[in-house]
Design a protein around this motif. Structure first.
Motif, mmCIF file in Angstrom:
data_model
loop_
_atom_site.group_PDB
_atom_site.id
_atom_site.type_symbol
_atom_site.label_atom_id
_atom_site.label_comp_id
_atom_site.label_asym_id
_atom_site.label_seq_id
_atom_site.Cartn_x
_atom_site.Cartn_y
_atom_site.Cartn_z
ATOM 1 N N ARG A 219 0.830 -1.212 0.000
ATOM 2 C CA ARG A 219 0.000 0.000 0.000
ATOM 3 C C ARG A 219 0.867 1.266 0.000
ATOM 4 N NH1 ARG A 219 -2.883 -3.628 3.504
ATOM 5 N NH2 ARG A 219 -1.915 -2.784 5.383
ATOM 6 N N LEU A 220 1.865 1.282 -0.877
ATOM 7 C CA LEU A 220 2.820 2.390 -0.914
ATOM 8 C C LEU A 220 2.491 3.380 -2.023
ATOM 9 C CD1 LEU A 220 6.204 0.487 -0.457
ATOM 10 C CD2 LEU A 220 5.157 2.085 1.169
ATOM 11 N N ALA A 221 2.867 4.622 -1.813
ATOM 12 C CA ALA A 221 2.894 5.614 -2.895
ATOM 13 C C ALA A 221 4.254 5.508 -3.570
ATOM 14 C CB ALA A 221 2.693 7.008 -2.323
ATOM 15 N N TRP A 222 4.296 5.698 -4.883
ATOM 16 C CA TRP A 222 5.558 5.565 -5.617
ATOM 17 C C TRP A 222 5.568 6.443 -6.848
ATOM 18 C CZ3 TRP A 222 5.125 2.810 -10.451
ATOM 19 C CH2 TRP A 222 3.911 2.149 -10.646
ATOM 20 N N GLY A 223 6.784 6.800 -7.245
ATOM 21 C CA GLY A 223 6.959 7.564 -8.462
ATOM 22 C C GLY A 223 7.173 6.624 -9.629
ATOM 23 N N SER A 224 6.647 7.010 -10.779
ATOM 24 C CA SER A 224 6.740 6.168 -11.976
ATOM 25 C C SER A 224 7.491 6.921 -13.059
ATOM 26 C CB SER A 224 5.319 5.833 -12.451
ATOM 27 O OG SER A 224 5.317 5.470 -13.813
ATOM 28 N N VAL A 225 8.649 6.383 -13.461
ATOM 29 C CA VAL A 225 9.375 6.933 -14.618
ATOM 30 C C VAL A 225 9.282 5.895 -15.728
ATOM 31 C CG1 VAL A 225 11.614 7.656 -15.530
ATOM 32 C CG2 VAL A 225 10.951 8.318 -13.210
ATOM 33 N N LEU A 226 8.595 6.252 -16.795
ATOM 34 C CA LEU A 226 8.460 5.294 -17.898
ATOM 35 C C LEU A 226 9.714 5.332 -18.761
ATOM 36 C CD1 LEU A 226 4.691 5.770 -18.743
ATOM 37 C CD2 LEU A 226 5.779 3.706 -17.819
ATOM 38 N N VAL A 227 10.214 4.150 -19.123
ATOM 39 C CA VAL A 227 11.408 4.034 -19.973
ATOM 40 C C VAL A 227 11.043 3.170 -21.175
ATOM 41 C CG1 VAL A 227 13.027 4.299 -18.037
ATOM 42 C CG2 VAL A 227 12.273 2.005 -18.706
ATOM 43 N N PRO A 228 11.807 3.259 -22.264
ATOM 44 C CA PRO A 228 11.514 2.404 -23.429
ATOM 45 C C PRO A 228 11.745 0.924 -23.096
ATOM 46 C CG PRO A 228 13.114 4.135 -23.964
ATOM 47 C CD PRO A 228 12.945 4.161 -22.496
#
Ligand SMILES: N[C@@H](CCC(=O)N[C@@H](CS)C(=O)NCC(=O)O)C(=O)O
Length: 301
Positions: free
Chosen positions: A25-34
């Motif tokens: 149940r964590l908040a997280w940052g999402s960096v999309l990569v190819p």
């Protein structure tokens, strides 16, 4: 500190981590990569490691789910290694994420036409992992049969009515088994295989329970926003540097089974649990890059 996942949507190992965020149940940052090289937002931090997923927590960079899950374990929320299995979850996960992953690749992609994969993807996987589409297609029935063993054993394990493989709480082993089936399920050409896996007694209910955890609270961010958060002090390093390596030596870490270049840095830890190297990154200062010991090749650089 917000954990940041470098990932792309279709990656089963990334789904494993997204689901771990859900369990915790964590908040997280999402960096999309190819899904193919180059991945500059990721490799400027790791040095070279370009596999998916990677997780950044401040100036600590975790490569491979074998290092990522132990790092998430230190964050708030339910354990990913709950009793009674505890560390046994790791052994189950390394089977599911190792030989069984390759079986599930065959089950998922063996029947996929080349044009559905795209030329860039095929070239990338050929160059980096030696993927041979014709051979994969030929071995698909065998690999599918191997992957079905995991569903059959999972079904047997759940037959006494337990909710997860270790009992009432899900762990790393459940996540690994789940992400393999998730992968097969995501490929329309493998629909019959996915149905056969989920058709094993108890497996569909378990799968629904796993999917029900969701992904926690996802916040999109750019690679530059994430890089700025790496300008912090890395965590103190524990463990030891075991012979034949020496603390502070320049070492390269690469992965069994790939031709990707090694990540090079000053060796801070190399024991039977973990590898840590220190690297200097423009715009962030010193970062610590963490790998599990399993599956990594260390050499002086
Ligand atoms: N042992 C690694 C395996 C990760 C892995 O194989 N990921 C695949 C994607 S699911 C990958 O990196 N493929 C090449 C790429 O994405 O560039 C782990 O547990 O994280």
């Amino acid at each position: 500190m917000l954990p940041i996942l470098y990932h792309y949507e279709a990656s089963p190992f990334a789904e494993l981590v997204r689901a771990a965020f859900g369990v915790k149940r964590l908040a997280w940052g999402s960096v999309l990569v190819p899904n193919i090289l180059p991945k500059p937002d990721q490799t400027r931090l790791t040095g070279s490691y370009a596999r998916t997923p990677m997780v950044q927590i401040g100036a600590d960079i975790y490569c491979d789910t074998g290092a990522i899950l132990p790092a998430l374990e230190a964050l708030p929320g339910p354990s990913l290694y709950p009793a009674p299995l505890g560390p046994l979850h790791r052994m189950i996960a390394s089977w599911a994420n190792g030989p069984q992953f390759f079986a599930h690749v065959g089950a998922a992609m063996g029947a996929m036409p080349a044009d559905a994969m795209g030329e860039g993807f095929i070239k990338d996987r050929q160059a980096r992992f030696g993927m041979d589409l014709a051979a994969l297609g030929k071995s698909a029935p065998h690999l599918t049969a191997q992957a079905m063993v995991a569903s059959a054993w999972l079904s047997d394990t759940l037959a006494d009515g337990r909710a997860f493989i270790g009992g009432d709480a899900p762990g790393a082993g459940d996540l690994a088994l789940y992400s393999n089936i998730w992968f097969v399920r995501a490929v329309p050409f493998a629909a019959a295989t996915a149905a056969a896996m989920l058709g094993q007694p108890h497996v569909a209910d378990w799968y629904a329970r796993m999917a029900g955890f969701g992904h926690g609270e996802r916040r999109e961010m750019t690679g530059d926003e994430a890089l700025a958060l790496a300008a912090a002090d890395p965590l103190p390093v524990s463990g030891s540097v075991d012979a034949p390596f020496t603390a502070g030596m320049l070492a390269g870490v690469s992965q069994e089974g790939t031709r990707d270049a090694p990540s090079v840095g000053r060796l801070l830890r190399c024991d039977s649990v973990s590898i840590v190297i220190a690297r200097d990154v423009e715009g962030a200062g010193t970062v610590h890059v963490h790998f599990p010991r399993l599956g990594q090749v260390v050499a002086s650089a």
